[in-house]
Design an enzyme around this catalytic site. Structure first.
Site, PDB file in Angstrom:
ATOM      1  N   GLU A 361       9.833  50.232  41.394  1.00 55.44           N
ATOM      2  CA  GLU A 361       9.897  51.546  41.944  1.00 55.44           C
ATOM      3  C   GLU A 361       8.735  52.005  42.998  1.00 55.44           C
ATOM      4  O   GLU A 361       7.902  52.764  42.889  1.00 55.44           O
ATOM      5  CB  GLU A 361       9.674  52.267  40.669  1.00 55.44           C
ATOM      6  CG  GLU A 361      10.925  52.003  39.797  1.00 55.44           C
ATOM      7  CD  GLU A 361      11.196  53.335  39.218  1.00 55.44           C
ATOM      8  OE1 GLU A 361      10.854  54.340  39.357  1.00 55.44           O
ATOM      9  OE2 GLU A 361      12.190  53.089  38.273  1.00 55.44           O
TER      10      GLU A 361
HETATM   11  N1  CAA Z   1      10.987  63.005  49.592  1.00 55.72           N
HETATM   12  C1  CAA Z   1      11.587  63.451  50.344  1.00 55.72           C
HETATM   13  N2  CAA Z   1      12.029  62.675  51.862  1.00 55.72           N
HETATM   14  C2  CAA Z   1      10.986  61.720  52.145  1.00 55.72           C
HETATM   15  C3  CAA Z   1      10.057  61.281  50.939  1.00 55.72           C
HETATM   16  C4  CAA Z   1       9.843  62.023  49.788  1.00 55.72           C
HETATM   17  N3  CAA Z   1       9.179  61.658  49.026  1.00 55.72           N
HETATM   18  N4  CAA Z   1       9.652  60.263  51.435  1.00 55.72           N
HETATM   19  C5  CAA Z   1      10.242  60.014  52.651  1.00 55.72           C
HETATM   20  N5  CAA Z   1      10.982  60.898  53.053  1.00 55.72           N
HETATM   21  C6  CAA Z   1      11.699  60.842  54.014  1.00 55.72           C
HETATM   22  C7  CAA Z   1      10.826  61.451  55.274  1.00 55.72           C
HETATM   23  O1  CAA Z   1      10.626  62.681  55.362  1.00 55.72           O
HETATM   24  C8  CAA Z   1      11.786  60.611  56.448  1.00 55.72           C
HETATM   25  O2  CAA Z   1      12.921  61.639  56.736  1.00 55.72           O
HETATM   26  P1  CAA Z   1      12.979  62.327  58.207  1.00 55.72           P
HETATM   27  O3  CAA Z   1      12.932  61.283  59.231  1.00 55.72           O
HETATM   28  O4  CAA Z   1      14.333  62.953  58.132  1.00 55.72           O
HETATM   29  O5  CAA Z   1      11.842  63.266  58.323  1.00 55.72           O
HETATM   30  C9  CAA Z   1      12.492  59.690  55.911  1.00 55.72           C
HETATM   31  O6  CAA Z   1      12.155  59.778  54.416  1.00 55.72           O
HETATM   32  C10 CAA Z   1      11.644  58.152  56.080  1.00 55.72           C
HETATM   33  O7  CAA Z   1      10.365  58.426  55.929  1.00 55.72           O
HETATM   34  P2  CAA Z   1       9.509  57.652  56.741  1.00 55.72           P
HETATM   35  O8  CAA Z   1       9.674  57.697  58.080  1.00 55.72           O
HETATM   36  O9  CAA Z   1       8.100  57.939  56.168  1.00 55.72           O
HETATM   37  O10 CAA Z   1       9.952  56.154  56.413  1.00 55.72           O
HETATM   38  P3  CAA Z   1       9.066  54.731  56.438  1.00 55.72           P
HETATM   39  O11 CAA Z   1      10.079  53.543  56.215  1.00 55.72           O
HETATM   40  O12 CAA Z   1       7.840  54.769  57.260  1.00 55.72           O
HETATM   41  O13 CAA Z   1       8.598  54.924  54.825  1.00 55.72           O
HETATM   42  C11 CAA Z   1       8.993  54.549  52.457  1.00 55.72           C
HETATM   43  C12 CAA Z   1       9.390  54.898  53.707  1.00 55.72           C
HETATM   44  C13 CAA Z   1       7.943  55.712  51.811  1.00 55.72           C
HETATM   45  C14 CAA Z   1       8.069  53.249  52.426  1.00 55.72           C
HETATM   46  C15 CAA Z   1      10.320  54.340  51.411  1.00 55.72           C
HETATM   47  O14 CAA Z   1      10.981  53.303  52.182  1.00 55.72           O
HETATM   48  C16 CAA Z   1       9.818  53.646  50.149  1.00 55.72           C
HETATM   49  O15 CAA Z   1       9.555  54.487  49.347  1.00 55.72           O
HETATM   50  N6  CAA Z   1      10.027  52.338  49.914  1.00 55.72           N
HETATM   51  C17 CAA Z   1       9.959  51.853  48.722  1.00 55.72           C
HETATM   52  C18 CAA Z   1      11.178  51.748  47.870  1.00 55.72           C
HETATM   53  C19 CAA Z   1      11.161  51.756  46.333  1.00 55.72           C
HETATM   54  O16 CAA Z   1      10.215  52.454  45.837  1.00 55.72           O
HETATM   55  N7  CAA Z   1      11.796  51.014  45.795  1.00 55.72           N
HETATM   56  C20 CAA Z   1      12.108  50.835  44.488  1.00 55.72           C
HETATM   57  C21 CAA Z   1      13.443  50.405  44.000  1.00 55.72           C
HETATM   58  S1  CAA Z   1      14.126  51.229  42.537  1.00 55.72           S
HETATM   59  C22 CAA Z   1      13.590  50.388  41.238  1.00 55.72           C
HETATM   60  O17 CAA Z   1      12.539  49.600  41.369  1.00 55.72           O
HETATM   61  C23 CAA Z   1      14.182  50.724  40.098  1.00 55.72           C
HETATM   62  C24 CAA Z   1      13.900  49.819  38.800  1.00 55.72           C
HETATM   63  O18 CAA Z   1      14.557  48.493  38.851  1.00 55.72           O
HETATM   64  C25 CAA Z   1      12.979  49.988  38.046  1.00 55.72           C
END
Ligand code: CAA
Length: 378
Positions: A361
């Site tokens: 997550e």
């Molecule tokens: N809410 C809404 N929109 C969001 C957001 C949020 N919290 N965070 C990012 N966004 C949007 C941004 O606004 C952007 O949209 P626009 O371009 O339209 O404005 C888009 O998402 C992309 O964001 P970034 O440009 O910031 O992208 P990035 O690649 O630089 O970073 C990241 C994104 C935060 C790293 C994201 O990819 C991330 O959270 N990665 C981790 C994924 C994760 O947590 N995986 C877990 C898997 S599920 C799991 O683990 C379950 C389990 O088994 C227990």
């Protein structure tokens, strides 16, 4: 922190449940990687699989605070059970309830709450874990259905889930803005699962790949407007991170309670362990850091309950609670000495279980990306 009478009752019920239903057999389930099917069904009967879902859809209608309190208690003993609970509550039920259509809610939520069906959240892929915008799974619009192809990795509940929330790329040109989220039923033709992963920790929980080979997904199973899928995943994970933060808190607190008990029972050099200053100081550090975790986790839950934004507080809680869980469980093993290194004393399992909270997550490094971006924007 002050709890309401109802929250105190929920904690008591969860504590009793954990002692009678989860503690017996936890070592065997971990050792043999046995999925806790009966235990999960009993958790459903307790209402733990859909705690925050509106009673209109069969849920408990409880607040996030009550949910994290139960997550904490269950994680003290069996993090393999609490991860199933976390995914079902904060990712699957919440995602459908918050963003789904009335038909989707009516069709899936009551059964997800009752334990009749189980859910999974399919975002990660072999080449898109932390870098989640780079989805390779595709969903081609075919008129009244989408054709889904791709592989999802590290899927909690992968083999046992009946419904998957699947993120897939519909329009590659639009990059993350072309991603959609779908409810895919496990029985659909073309869905299969890989081998159960042989994991370091949370071994009883089920983690595997899920494969989609020309799977027809009806249009009405898309969640939200076209292109909403990445926002859906991010918004859902914001709450998911509070659940995993509570899991990390519980794992750490479970190890601390065992270490405290052991330090009173075990005598070395003529006095109980806790009377040795190095052990007493370790316990003081563990208690302090756990209390700090607890305050952060409860604050994030309260932000969510108060309708405030909780991406920042949830990420901070997850980062701190996960790092603390790793530290505290390692110290708990150290306090137990050689006994801590064997299964019978539980702390080695908690130490192995703690590790995943720094990874899933959103890794600790991802939380730092989220937090630093928020700080630098201010
Ligand atoms: N809410 C809404 N929109 C969001 C957001 C949020 N919290 N965070 C990012 N966004 C949007 C941004 O606004 C952007 O949209 P626009 O371009 O339209 O404005 C888009 O998402 C992309 O964001 P970034 O440009 O910031 O992208 P990035 O690649 O630089 O970073 C990241 C994104 C935060 C790293 C994201 O990819 C991330 O959270 N990665 C981790 C994924 C994760 O947590 N995986 C877990 C898997 S599920 C799991 O683990 C379950 C389990 O088994 C227990």
């Amino acid at each position: 922190m002050v709890l309401t009478d109802e929250q105190k009752m929920i904690v008591k019920a969860a504590r009793d449940f954990v002692q009678t239903e989860l503690l017996p057999g936890v070592i065997e389930r971990d050792k043999n990687a046995l999925y806790p099917r009966d235990q999960i069904q009993k958790m459903a009967e307790m209402g733990f699989l859909g705690m925050m879902v509106d009673p209109e859809f069969g849920g408990g209608g409880m607040d996030t605070m009550s949910y994290v309190l139960v997550m904490e208690e269950i994680s003290k003993v069996d993090a393999s059970c609490s991860v199933v609970m976390s995914v079902n509550n904060s990712l699957v039920c919440w995602g459908i309830e918050k963003f789904g259509t009335t038909e989707q809610k009516q069709k899936y939520l009551p059964r997800l709450v009752s334990g009749e069906i189980l859910g999974a959240f399919c975002l990660s892929e072999p080449e898109a874990g932390s870098d989640a915008t780079h989805q390779r799974t595709t969903a081609v619009d075919k008129g009244d259905y989408y054709l889904v192809n791709g592989i999802k990795n590290w899927i909690t509940n992968g083999k046992y889930a009946d419904v998957y929330l699947v993120m897939a790329q519909t329009d590659t040109e639009k990059r993350h803005r072309g991603i959609n989220a779908f409810i895919v039923e496990a029985e659909s033709k073309g869905v299969s699962t890989g081998e159960k992963e042989d994991k370091m920790g949370i071994r009883a929980s089920d983690t595997c790949s899920v494969l989609f080979d020309n799977v027809k997904v009806p249009k009405e199973n898309r969640i939200g407007e076209d292109g909403f899928g990445f926002t859906f995943a991010m918004k859902t994970l914001e709450g998911g991170r509070i659940g995993i933060a509570a899991q990390a808190l519980g794992i750490g607190a479970g190890a601390y309670e065992l270490a405290l008990k052991y330090s009173k029972e075990r005598v070395t050099f003529g006095k109980p362990l806790y009377q040795h200053q190095d052990v007493a100081f370790k316990l003081a550090d563990m208690a302090t850091e756990l209390e700090a975790s607890r305050l952060l986790v409860y604050q994030a839950a309260r932000d969510k309950d108060a309708g405030k934004s909780y991406d920042y507080s949830g990420s901070m809680a997850k980062l701190y609670a996960a790092e603390t869980a790793m530290k505290v469980t390692t110290e708990a093993v150290q306090i137990h000495g050689g006994y801590g290194y064997v299964r019978e004393y539980h702390v080695e399992r908690l130490m192995r279980d703690a590790k995943i909270t720094q990874i899933y997550e959103g890794t600790s490094e991802i939380q730092k990306i989220v937090l630093s971006r928020a700080i630098l924007k201010e």
